[in-house]
Design a protein around this motif. Structure first.
Motif, PDB file in Angstrom:
ATOM      1  N   ILE A  18       1.051  -1.377   0.328  1.00  0.00           N
ATOM      2  CA  ILE A  18      -0.261  -0.605  -0.004  1.00  0.00           C
ATOM      3  C   ILE A  18       0.314   1.031   0.262  1.00  0.00           C
ATOM      4  N   VAL A  19       0.558   2.310  -1.101  1.00  0.00           N
ATOM      5  CA  VAL A  19       1.094   3.427  -0.958  1.00  0.00           C
ATOM      6  C   VAL A  19       0.608   4.600  -1.436  1.00  0.00           C
ATOM      7  N   ALA A  20       0.443   6.057  -0.826  1.00  0.00           N
ATOM      8  CA  ALA A  20      -0.219   6.806  -0.444  1.00  0.00           C
ATOM      9  C   ALA A  20       0.063   7.534  -2.345  1.00  0.00           C
ATOM     10  N   ARG A  21      -1.484   7.552  -2.644  1.00  0.00           N
ATOM     11  CA  ARG A  21      -1.622   7.973  -4.015  1.00  0.00           C
ATOM     12  C   ARG A  21      -0.743   8.610  -4.542  1.00  0.00           C
ATOM     13  N   SER A  22      -0.408   9.864  -4.087  1.00  0.00           N
ATOM     14  CA  SER A  22       1.118  11.233  -4.021  1.00  0.00           C
ATOM     15  C   SER A  22       2.433  10.524  -4.829  1.00  0.00           C
ATOM     16  N   ASN A  23       2.969   9.120  -4.395  1.00  0.00           N
ATOM     17  CA  ASN A  23       3.762   8.066  -4.501  1.00  0.00           C
ATOM     18  C   ASN A  23       3.619   7.999  -5.673  1.00  0.00           C
ATOM     19  N   LEU A  24       2.359   7.674  -6.586  1.00  0.00           N
ATOM     20  CA  LEU A  24       2.870   6.756  -8.252  1.00  0.00           C
ATOM     21  C   LEU A  24       2.356   7.599  -8.806  1.00  0.00           C
ATOM     22  N   LYS A  25       2.344   9.591  -8.539  1.00  0.00           N
ATOM     23  CA  LYS A  25       2.496  10.397  -9.384  1.00  0.00           C
ATOM     24  C   LYS A  25       3.449  10.767  -9.969  1.00  0.00           C
ATOM     25  N   SER A  26       4.332  10.000  -9.478  1.00  0.00           N
ATOM     26  CA  SER A  26       5.995  11.088  -9.877  1.00  0.00           C
ATOM     27  C   SER A  26       6.034  10.451 -11.300  1.00  0.00           C
ATOM     28  N   GLN A  27       5.979  11.518 -12.290  1.00  0.00           N
ATOM     29  CA  GLN A  27       6.123  11.774 -13.768  1.00  0.00           C
ATOM     30  C   GLN A  27       7.723  10.543 -14.179  1.00  0.00           C
TER      31      GLN A  27
END
Length: 103
Positions: A84-93
């Motif tokens: 499980i990760v914070a949503r913001s962690n996966l938004k890194s382009q």
């Protein structure tokens, strides 16, 4: 995917996801390419992003390594990790490229 360290940090996937990994993969809201793995190791690693009930600020993720090679000689595609990760962690382009779906 469900080990003591992840449980202690509350980042282990729910039992319902672990019991139905194929279903979780099918219901992913996005599939991301891990750019770091591709650049550093030349591997194609996909991140399947899963919505979690009652956790609007977090995503579940299943990591799929393509062309996986085990110590015993098995070759194929396989789920190698999850959490499980914070949503913001996966938004890194810089780290990820969205290949399907959206975040």
């Amino acid at each position: 995917m469900s080990r003591d360290l992840k449980k202690a940090k509350s980042i282990d996937l729910p039992e319902s996801v672990l019991k139905d990994i194929p279903g979780a993969l099918r219901s992913a809201v996005a599939i991301l390419l891990d750019k770091k793995q591709k650049a550093n190791k030349g591997r194609i690693t996909l991140v399947y992003v899963i919505e979690l009930p009652n956790q609007p600020d977090k995503y579940g993720k299943l990591i799929v390594d393509t062309d996986y090679k085990s110590k015993t000689g098995f070759k194929g595609n396989g789920v190698i990790s999850g959490g499980i990760v914070a949503r913001s962690n996966l938004k890194s382009q810089t780290l990820y490229e969205v290949i399907e779906g959206s975040l």
